[in-house]
Design a protein around this motif. Structure first.
Motif, PDB file in Angstrom:
ATOM      1  N   MET A  98       0.814  -1.200   0.000  1.00  0.00           N
ATOM      2  CA  MET A  98       0.000   0.000   0.000  1.00  0.00           C
ATOM      3  C   MET A  98       0.853   1.257   0.000  1.00  0.00           C
ATOM      4  SD  MET A  98      -2.635   1.664   2.543  1.00  0.00           S
ATOM      5  CE  MET A  98      -1.376   2.895   2.688  1.00  0.00           C
ATOM      6  N   ALA A  99       1.982   1.225   0.751  1.00  0.00           N
ATOM      7  CA  ALA A  99       2.884   2.376   0.782  1.00  0.00           C
ATOM      8  C   ALA A  99       3.454   2.653  -0.604  1.00  0.00           C
ATOM      9  CB  ALA A  99       4.003   2.130   1.789  1.00  0.00           C
ATOM     10  N   LEU A 100       3.805   1.591  -1.329  1.00  0.00           N
ATOM     11  CA  LEU A 100       4.320   1.762  -2.681  1.00  0.00           C
ATOM     12  C   LEU A 100       3.244   2.314  -3.610  1.00  0.00           C
ATOM     13  CD1 LEU A 100       6.459  -1.481  -3.070  1.00  0.00           C
ATOM     14  CD2 LEU A 100       7.299   0.860  -2.861  1.00  0.00           C
ATOM     15  N   GLN A 101       2.000   1.877  -3.414  1.00  0.00           N
ATOM     16  CA  GLN A 101       0.903   2.393  -4.238  1.00  0.00           C
ATOM     17  C   GLN A 101       0.685   3.883  -3.993  1.00  0.00           C
ATOM     18  OE1 GLN A 101      -1.989  -0.543  -2.906  1.00  0.00           O
ATOM     19  NE2 GLN A 101      -2.130  -1.375  -4.959  1.00  0.00           N
ATOM     20  N   VAL A 102       0.721   4.288  -2.719  1.00  0.00           N
ATOM     21  CA  VAL A 102       0.549   5.704  -2.391  1.00  0.00           C
ATOM     22  C   VAL A 102       1.690   6.520  -2.977  1.00  0.00           C
ATOM     23  CG1 VAL A 102       0.502   7.372  -0.507  1.00  0.00           C
ATOM     24  CG2 VAL A 102      -0.786   5.247  -0.306  1.00  0.00           C
ATOM     25  N   TRP A 103       2.916   6.015  -2.811  1.00  0.00           N
ATOM     26  CA  TRP A 103       4.075   6.731  -3.337  1.00  0.00           C
ATOM     27  C   TRP A 103       3.986   6.877  -4.858  1.00  0.00           C
ATOM     28  CZ3 TRP A 103       7.910   5.054  -6.733  1.00  0.00           C
ATOM     29  CH2 TRP A 103       9.012   5.913  -6.872  1.00  0.00           C
ATOM     30  N   ALA A 104       3.604   5.800  -5.542  1.00  0.00           N
ATOM     31  CA  ALA A 104       3.498   5.849  -7.002  1.00  0.00           C
ATOM     32  C   ALA A 104       2.403   6.808  -7.445  1.00  0.00           C
ATOM     33  CB  ALA A 104       3.235   4.445  -7.550  1.00  0.00           C
ATOM     34  N   THR A 105       1.266   6.782  -6.729  1.00  0.00           N
ATOM     35  CA  THR A 105       0.156   7.663  -7.101  1.00  0.00           C
ATOM     36  C   THR A 105       0.531   9.126  -6.916  1.00  0.00           C
ATOM     37  OG1 THR A 105      -1.446   5.959  -6.477  1.00  0.00           O
ATOM     38  CG2 THR A 105      -2.263   8.216  -6.664  1.00  0.00           C
ATOM     39  N   MET A 112      -7.867   2.333 -10.010  1.00  0.00           N
ATOM     40  CA  MET A 112      -7.607   3.356 -11.008  1.00  0.00           C
ATOM     41  C   MET A 112      -6.156   3.298 -11.486  1.00  0.00           C
ATOM     42  SD  MET A 112     -10.478   4.745 -11.324  1.00  0.00           S
ATOM     43  CE  MET A 112     -12.011   5.187 -10.490  1.00  0.00           C
ATOM     44  N   TRP A 113      -5.965   3.628 -12.741  1.00  0.00           N
ATOM     45  CA  TRP A 113      -4.616   3.716 -13.306  1.00  0.00           C
ATOM     46  C   TRP A 113      -4.263   5.194 -13.455  1.00  0.00           C
ATOM     47  CZ3 TRP A 113      -1.398  -0.384 -14.936  1.00  0.00           C
ATOM     48  CH2 TRP A 113      -1.945  -1.650 -14.725  1.00  0.00           C
ATOM     49  N   PRO A 114      -3.155   5.638 -12.873  1.00  0.00           N
ATOM     50  CA  PRO A 114      -2.819   7.063 -12.924  1.00  0.00           C
ATOM     51  C   PRO A 114      -2.298   7.518 -14.275  1.00  0.00           C
ATOM     52  CG  PRO A 114      -1.113   5.844 -11.759  1.00  0.00           C
ATOM     53  CD  PRO A 114      -2.203   4.863 -12.062  1.00  0.00           C
ATOM     54  N   VAL A 115      -1.977   6.577 -15.160  1.00  0.00           N
ATOM     55  CA  VAL A 115      -1.471   6.939 -16.483  1.00  0.00           C
ATOM     56  C   VAL A 115      -2.428   6.422 -17.546  1.00  0.00           C
ATOM     57  CG1 VAL A 115       0.949   7.042 -15.807  1.00  0.00           C
ATOM     58  CG2 VAL A 115      -0.031   4.857 -16.479  1.00  0.00           C
ATOM     59  N   PRO A 116      -2.575   7.148 -18.659  1.00  0.00           N
ATOM     60  CA  PRO A 116      -3.539   6.725 -19.688  1.00  0.00           C
ATOM     61  C   PRO A 116      -3.048   5.551 -20.526  1.00  0.00           C
ATOM     62  CG  PRO A 116      -2.402   8.718 -20.369  1.00  0.00           C
ATOM     63  CD  PRO A 116      -1.970   8.458 -18.963  1.00  0.00           C
ATOM     64  N   LEU A 117      -1.728   5.324 -20.578  1.00  0.00           N
ATOM     65  CA  LEU A 117      -1.164   4.247 -21.380  1.00  0.00           C
ATOM     66  C   LEU A 117      -0.260   3.394 -20.512  1.00  0.00           C
ATOM     67  CD1 LEU A 117      -0.739   3.000 -24.235  1.00  0.00           C
ATOM     68  CD2 LEU A 117       1.234   4.526 -24.477  1.00  0.00           C
ATOM     69  N   SER A 118      -0.471   2.079 -20.510  1.00  0.00           N
ATOM     70  CA  SER A 118       0.301   1.186 -19.659  1.00  0.00           C
ATOM     71  C   SER A 118       0.923   0.072 -20.495  1.00  0.00           C
ATOM     72  CB  SER A 118      -0.575   0.579 -18.557  1.00  0.00           C
ATOM     73  OG  SER A 118       0.130  -0.428 -17.855  1.00  0.00           O
ATOM     74  N   LEU A 119       2.263   0.028 -20.526  1.00  0.00           N
ATOM     75  CA  LEU A 119       2.956  -1.040 -21.233  1.00  0.00           C
ATOM     76  C   LEU A 119       2.709  -2.382 -20.554  1.00  0.00           C
ATOM     77  CD1 LEU A 119       4.976  -1.915 -23.431  1.00  0.00           C
ATOM     78  CD2 LEU A 119       6.821  -1.418 -21.804  1.00  0.00           C
ATOM     79  N   TRP A 120       2.724  -2.382 -19.197  1.00  0.00           N
ATOM     80  CA  TRP A 120       2.511  -3.612 -18.441  1.00  0.00           C
ATOM     81  C   TRP A 120       1.128  -4.196 -18.720  1.00  0.00           C
ATOM     82  CZ3 TRP A 120       4.511  -7.415 -15.585  1.00  0.00           C
ATOM     83  CH2 TRP A 120       3.669  -8.125 -14.735  1.00  0.00           C
ATOM     84  N   ARG A 121       0.097  -3.360 -18.603  1.00  0.00           N
ATOM     85  CA  ARG A 121      -1.253  -3.862 -18.812  1.00  0.00           C
ATOM     86  C   ARG A 121      -1.461  -4.279 -20.261  1.00  0.00           C
ATOM     87  NH1 ARG A 121      -6.918  -0.755 -17.253  1.00  0.00           N
ATOM     88  NH2 ARG A 121      -8.128  -2.633 -16.868  1.00  0.00           N
ATOM     89  N   GLY A 122      -0.808  -3.598 -21.163  1.00  0.00           N
ATOM     90  CA  GLY A 122      -0.939  -3.962 -22.562  1.00  0.00           C
ATOM     91  C   GLY A 122      -0.341  -5.313 -22.868  1.00  0.00           C
ATOM     92  N   LEU A 123       0.856  -5.579 -22.328  1.00  0.00           N
ATOM     93  CA  LEU A 123       1.521  -6.846 -22.591  1.00  0.00           C
ATOM     94  C   LEU A 123       0.819  -8.014 -21.906  1.00  0.00           C
ATOM     95  CD1 LEU A 123       5.258  -5.739 -22.265  1.00  0.00           C
ATOM     96  CD2 LEU A 123       4.012  -6.296 -24.368  1.00  0.00           C
ATOM     97  N   ILE A 124       0.312  -7.776 -20.683  1.00  0.00           N
ATOM     98  CA  ILE A 124      -0.304  -8.863 -19.919  1.00  0.00           C
ATOM     99  C   ILE A 124      -1.744  -9.104 -20.327  1.00  0.00           C
ATOM    100  CG2 ILE A 124      -0.889  -9.667 -17.604  1.00  0.00           C
ATOM    101  CD1 ILE A 124       2.105  -9.650 -18.235  1.00  0.00           C
ATOM    102  N   HIS A 125      -2.513  -8.018 -20.463  1.00  0.00           N
ATOM    103  CA  HIS A 125      -3.957  -8.155 -20.698  1.00  0.00           C
ATOM    104  C   HIS A 125      -4.401  -7.685 -22.077  1.00  0.00           C
ATOM    105  CE1 HIS A 125      -4.416  -9.159 -16.485  1.00  0.00           C
ATOM    106  NE2 HIS A 125      -3.762  -8.060 -16.146  1.00  0.00           N
ATOM    107  N   GLY A 126      -3.487  -7.096 -22.838  1.00  0.00           N
ATOM    108  CA  GLY A 126      -3.880  -6.596 -24.144  1.00  0.00           C
ATOM    109  C   GLY A 126      -4.678  -5.304 -24.093  1.00  0.00           C
TER     110      GLY A 126
END
Length: 389
Positions: A177-184, A369-383
């Motif tokens: 959770m701390a990493l999520q807050v920091w990233a957000t 929620m995703w803080p960025v409109p484009l995600s390389l990770w989500r694209g490669l894993i989930h398309g």
């Protein structure tokens, strides 16, 4: 000389494996046993019937194999764990996702009830999933997946089994959770800066307007732990975390301290500054909660109180550090010991204060929620390359 690999050679010369049907009997017995509800047959009776059969069948399988193998012996331990040492039909809870499909009412959301998912009433117009704890189902259609996931989930992922070391795992969840807050928070500062940085690179923006040339929002993480005192929590807020609201929230305390003529190095002034600063910071951050949060299973005021409590507790951590530091200095504690104590203390403090903040974030839907409109990770894993559409 190459020789053909047969099943007999595989299980007798390379790795042990099943050589009789008795090897598979526990795989049949376990689902049948748990399909019988506790109000029909007791745990004691179930153990008396099933465990001798499972044990005898595996012993027979080992005799035929000429020894044990990992899977079958693990199956024996697994059977005793579920049937004898625990009582899943009464005490285990499966964490499942359920959708909100009923229309909203004036009273707002209702807290989910523990038990069968058929008894869960959720009043919210959102169709995003939420998570509830499902006890042993009375409905047969719901009981089948409950039993299936119980038997195949060896680590009991998405289960609550009554063991604090399993059900909490508080340190791991706090770290995530701390990493999520920091990233957000980091994305909030850095993502809007891409345009002015690009303009500066192209020569259209002066240095003074270029955010990548400004001081960093976050300080040194290492510096939190390497001071010659117990002060990791104070260093986190004063040296590492972004200082965006520091002066706005602290100036009322400074003004009040000067009005009371408190000495600049007195404990009274420090306590007043810490208390007023984090009291106001808590008030500021409850502004993150909308009137009717879309994903919440708690009321807006409950979420606001969770957030405020996180900030209002920080001066308590400061006081603990200051009192402990006085004792440690008198004992002549070396710096290397301070480093170790700061790390352990900070981990313990985060495990104490972060869960309420994480629960607030869950109710607000931050982790969906995703803080960025484009995600390389989500694209490669989930398309799904575009996260906002």
């Amino acid at each position: 000389m190459a020789t053909a690999l047969t099943y007999d050679k595989l299980v007798n010369r390379i790795v042990p494996g099943p050589q009789s049907l008795s090897y598979f009997i526990p795989l049949v017995i376990l689902p049948i046993a748990f399909a019988i509800p506790p109000w029909v047959i007791s745990k004691q009776a179930l153990c008396a019937i099933t465990l001798p059969i499972i044990t005898a069948s595996l012993i027979h399988a080992w005799i035929v194999m000429g020894g044990i193998d990992v899977i079958s012996f693990d199956m024996l331990l697994h059977s005793y764990h579920l049937l004898l040492f625990n009582d899943p039909r009464r005490h285990f809870r499966r964490v499942v996702a359920t959708e909100r499909s009923e229309p909203a009412t004036a009273k707002g959301n209702q807290t989910p009830l523990l038990g069968n998912s058929a008894n869960i009433s959720v009043k919210d117009e959102s169709t995003t999933p939420r998570y509830v704890e499902q006890s042993y189902p009375s409905n047969w259609n719901e009981r089948l997946p409950w039993i299936g996931t119980l038997i195949i989930t060896m680590r009991f992922v998405d289960w609550k089994i009554g063991s604090p070391s399993h059900d909490s795992i508080r340190l791991l969840r706090s770290a995530i959770m701390a990493l999520q807050v920091w990233a957000t928070v980091g994305q909030q500062f850095q993502l809007p800066c891409t345009v002015p940085v690009a303009l500066h690179w192209a020569g259209y923006l002066p240095d003074a307007w270029s955010p990548h040339l400004w001081p960093t929002f976050f300080g040194s993480f290492r510096a939190m732990f390497t001071t010659s005192s117990l002060g990791a929590v104070r260093n986190f807020w004063g040296r590492y975390w972004h200082q965006t609201l520091r002066f706005y929230c602290s100036s009322p305390g400074v003004w009040l301290s000067d009005l009371l003529h408190l000495s600049r190095r007195s404990y009274a002034r420090y306590v007043l500054l810490a208390a007023t600063t984090f009291f106001l910071s808590g008030i500021v951050h409850i502004g993150l909660v909308p009137r009717d949060p879309m994903f919440a299973v708690e009321s807006a005021n409950q979420i606001r109180l969770r957030i405020a409590t996180f900030f209002w507790l920080q001066p308590v951590g400061f006081a603990i550090e200051m009192a402990a530091s006085i004792i440690l200095r008198r004992l002549g504690t070396p710096k290397s010991v301070y480093v170790m104590l700061n790390i352990l203390w900070f981990m313990a403090w985060c495990c104490f204060v972060l869960p309420p903040l994480g629960e607030a974030g869950r109710n607000l839907g931050y982790w969906r929620m995703w803080p960025v409109p484009l995600s390389l990770w989500r694209g490669l894993i989930h398309g799904k390359w575009l996260t906002w559409f």
